[in-house]
Design an enzyme around this catalytic site. Structure first.
Site, PDB file in Angstrom:
ATOM      1  CB  CYS A 114      20.306  11.009  -1.289  1.00  0.00           C
ATOM      2  SG  CYS A 114      18.553  10.256  -1.130  1.00  0.00           S
ATOM      3  CG  HIS A 254      21.865   9.674  -4.716  1.00  0.00           C
ATOM      4  ND1 HIS A 254      21.846   8.642  -3.689  1.00  0.00           N
ATOM      5  CD2 HIS A 254      21.005  10.054  -4.833  1.00  0.00           C
ATOM      6  CE1 HIS A 254      20.710   8.290  -3.539  1.00  0.00           C
ATOM      7  NE2 HIS A 254      20.023   9.396  -3.927  1.00  0.00           N
ATOM      8  CG  ASN A 284      17.304   6.608  -3.506  1.00  0.00           C
ATOM      9  OD1 ASN A 284      18.189   6.747  -2.767  1.00  0.00           O
ATOM     10  ND2 ASN A 284      16.590   7.970  -4.015  1.00  0.00           N
TER      11      ASN A 284
HETATM   12  N1  ACO Z   1       3.913   3.339 -12.190  1.00  0.00           N
HETATM   13  C1  ACO Z   1       3.119   3.746 -12.871  1.00  0.00           C
HETATM   14  N2  ACO Z   1       3.007   4.989 -13.197  1.00  0.00           N
HETATM   15  C2  ACO Z   1       3.280   5.884 -12.283  1.00  0.00           C
HETATM   16  C3  ACO Z   1       4.055   5.372 -11.162  1.00  0.00           C
HETATM   17  C4  ACO Z   1       4.503   4.076 -11.043  1.00  0.00           C
HETATM   18  N3  ACO Z   1       5.326   3.490 -10.035  1.00  0.00           N
HETATM   19  N4  ACO Z   1       4.443   6.449 -10.310  1.00  0.00           N
HETATM   20  C5  ACO Z   1       3.975   7.627 -10.892  1.00  0.00           C
HETATM   21  N5  ACO Z   1       3.241   7.154 -12.061  1.00  0.00           N
HETATM   22  C6  ACO Z   1       2.399   8.135 -12.949  1.00  0.00           C
HETATM   23  C7  ACO Z   1       1.747   9.362 -12.177  1.00  0.00           C
HETATM   24  O1  ACO Z   1       0.857   9.050 -11.622  1.00  0.00           O
HETATM   25  C8  ACO Z   1       1.911  10.126 -13.570  1.00  0.00           C
HETATM   26  O2  ACO Z   1       0.504   9.671 -14.134  1.00  0.00           O
HETATM   27  P1  ACO Z   1      -0.475  10.900 -14.786  1.00  0.00           P
HETATM   28  O3  ACO Z   1       0.299  11.614 -15.943  1.00  0.00           O
HETATM   29  O4  ACO Z   1      -1.748  10.345 -15.277  1.00  0.00           O
HETATM   30  O5  ACO Z   1      -0.942  12.148 -13.634  1.00  0.00           O
HETATM   31  C9  ACO Z   1       2.842   9.812 -14.537  1.00  0.00           C
HETATM   32  O6  ACO Z   1       3.066   8.401 -14.099  1.00  0.00           O
HETATM   33  C10 ACO Z   1       4.121  10.798 -14.436  1.00  0.00           C
HETATM   34  O7  ACO Z   1       4.506  10.898 -12.986  1.00  0.00           O
HETATM   35  P2  ACO Z   1       5.704  11.907 -12.779  1.00  0.00           P
HETATM   36  O8  ACO Z   1       5.909  11.925 -11.269  1.00  0.00           O
HETATM   37  O9  ACO Z   1       5.655  13.191 -13.599  1.00  0.00           O
HETATM   38  O10 ACO Z   1       6.919  10.745 -13.225  1.00  0.00           O
HETATM   39  P3  ACO Z   1       8.219  10.994 -13.489  1.00  0.00           P
HETATM   40  O11 ACO Z   1       8.919  10.900 -14.770  1.00  0.00           O
HETATM   41  O12 ACO Z   1       8.866  12.189 -12.818  1.00  0.00           O
HETATM   42  O13 ACO Z   1       8.768   9.809 -12.682  1.00  0.00           O
HETATM   43  C11 ACO Z   1       9.857   9.594 -10.348  1.00  0.00           C
HETATM   44  C12 ACO Z   1       8.819   9.591 -11.146  1.00  0.00           C
HETATM   45  C13 ACO Z   1      10.672   8.100 -10.909  1.00  0.00           C
HETATM   46  C14 ACO Z   1       9.531   9.424  -9.021  1.00  0.00           C
HETATM   47  C15 ACO Z   1      11.162  10.612 -10.955  1.00  0.00           C
HETATM   48  O14 ACO Z   1      10.522  12.074 -10.703  1.00  0.00           O
HETATM   49  C16 ACO Z   1      12.043  10.515  -9.812  1.00  0.00           C
HETATM   50  O15 ACO Z   1      13.132  10.122  -9.880  1.00  0.00           O
HETATM   51  N6  ACO Z   1      12.455  11.998  -9.138  1.00  0.00           N
HETATM   52  C17 ACO Z   1      13.525  12.374  -8.344  1.00  0.00           C
HETATM   53  C18 ACO Z   1      13.913  11.476  -7.250  1.00  0.00           C
HETATM   54  C19 ACO Z   1      14.909  11.830  -6.574  1.00  0.00           C
HETATM   55  O16 ACO Z   1      16.120  11.990  -7.071  1.00  0.00           O
HETATM   56  N7  ACO Z   1      14.846  11.951  -5.056  1.00  0.00           N
HETATM   57  C20 ACO Z   1      15.891  12.589  -4.304  1.00  0.00           C
HETATM   58  C21 ACO Z   1      16.686  11.612  -3.665  1.00  0.00           C
HETATM   59  S1  ACO Z   1      15.666  10.802  -2.383  1.00  0.00           S
HETATM   60  C22 ACO Z   1      16.062  11.118  -0.812  1.00  0.00           C
HETATM   61  O17 ACO Z   1      16.746  12.061  -0.526  1.00  0.00           O
HETATM   62  C23 ACO Z   1      15.544  10.124   0.074  1.00  0.00           C
END
Ligand code: ACO
Length: 331
Positions: A114, A254, A284
């Protein structure tokens, strides 16, 4: 001394739209969860016969057309992508160059996920300032749908396809020049975001079975490192250049997650008017997200000559970067 000026922007998104409701029929998720946790409502998806280079060519044509620089005067093409047309070779940049009809160019891809667009901006700046090149076409292009696992709800809700391109050219007017570009990387966090299969790290026998190179991500850990690293990095580039955040017309982060953008924007005391947001409609798009976002404000008539953009990005590697870039069109 030659300086590097950001002359023009262009972008392209494929027609097909994948909504949160569509994804809720594919995996155990909901529009409410995706909207609340990411800010994303929909993303665009390329068709089977539309490759990353096809998206990149469309964005590049628009950027060249808007630059006022003749096609034949482009002397380098750099593409940031983690979803190239072909694994290893040929590079997507060489394919784009040929599709554009460019001859006698230097062309190559870089892999910084990214952060790719900030990395290629720094490459264009360095080549121009050294006098080695005059007019560099930089492209962030991604067909992330090709490397997304649509059974993994933790990642498939995030990513979309698209491309953005810019022409960076030499100037002797310092007022037009890109002010600064910071880039960083730390492989200690490599396992947070990776495509584990298909490279030389896979056993040779396994390659036939593990043909897929789907992305895997430890989302929550990535989120925390992203907020921490980006906040530090953007504060540093502003301080280093003695520029106050109030004087930035467009903060173009980003577009990974609305909550990351909001946290970094708040830490910098950016107003809503300063922050460019497109994550709701494109998701993204990795290396393409920043130029696609710049194109959005350009097409809305909100990006004027001389206005300062602050770019920031974070991605797999891990990599990060920021840049202070005035918009300096020729015409
Ligand atoms: N729908 C419903 N529930 C979900 C989903 C979904 N799509 N995905 C995960 N959950 C659940 C998980 O299983 C978890 O359940 P649990 O509490 O029972 O275990 C709960 O939701 C919380 O999961 P987290 O992973 O802690 O959720 P978070 O609030 O962190 O959101 C996300 C996840 C959106 C992926 C976030 O962490 C994020 O945006 N991370 C950064 C991404 C990023 O910036 N990447 C870098 C660039 S990408 C690149 O370089 C290609």
């Amino acid at each position: 001394m030659a300086y590097a000026a950001f002359r023009s922007i262009g972008a392209y998104v494929p027609q097909k739209i994948l909504t949160n409701e569509d994804l809720a029929e594919m995996v155990d998720t909901s529009d409410e969860w995706i909207t609340k946790r990411t800010g994303i409502k929909e993303r665009h998806i390329a068709s089977d016969d539309e490759y990353t280079s096809d998206l990149g060519v469309k964005a590049a044509r628009q950027a060249i057309e808007r630059s006022g620089i003749a096609l034949e005067d482009i002397d380098m093409v750099v593409c940031a992508t983690i979803s190239p047309d072909y694994f290893c070779m040929p590079s997507t940049a060489t394919i784009i160059s040929t599709k554009l009809g460019l001859k006698n160019v230097t062309a190559f891809d870089i892999s910084a996920a990214c952060t790719g667009f900030v990395y290629i901006l720094s490459i264009a700046k360095a080549f121009i300032e050294s006098g080695m090149k005059k007019n560099v076409l930089i492209i962030g292009a991604e067909k992330l749908s090709a490397i997304t696992d649509y059974t993994d709800r933790g990642t498939c809700i995030l990513f979309g396809d698209g491309a953005g391109a810019a022409v960076i050219s030499a100037t002797d007017n310092k007022d037009e020049a890109i002010v600064d570009v910071h880039t960083g990387a730390d492989g200690e966090y490599a396992d947070l975001l990776m495509t584990p299969n298909g490279g030389s790290g896979s056993a040779h026998d396994a390659l036939e079975e593990e043909a897929g190179v789907f992305m895997q991500m430890k989302g929550n850990e990535t989120f925390k490192v992203a907020v921490r690293t980006l906040t530090k990095d953007v504060k540093e580039i502003l301080e280093h250049n003695n520029i106050a955040s109030e004087s930035i017309e467009h903060f173009v982060p980003h577009q990974a997650n609305y909550r990351i953008i909001k946290a970094v924007g708040d830490a910098l005391k950016m107003t809503e008017e300063q922050v460019v947001l497109t994550v709701h409609k494109y998701g993204n798009t990795s290396g393409a997200s920043i130029p696609m976002a710049i194109n959005d404000i350009y097409e809305a008539g909100e990006l004027k000559a001389g206005e300062m953009m602050l770019l920031d990005a974070f991605g797999g590697g891990l990599t990060w970067g920021s840049a202070l870039v005035p918009f300096s069109p020729l015409k």
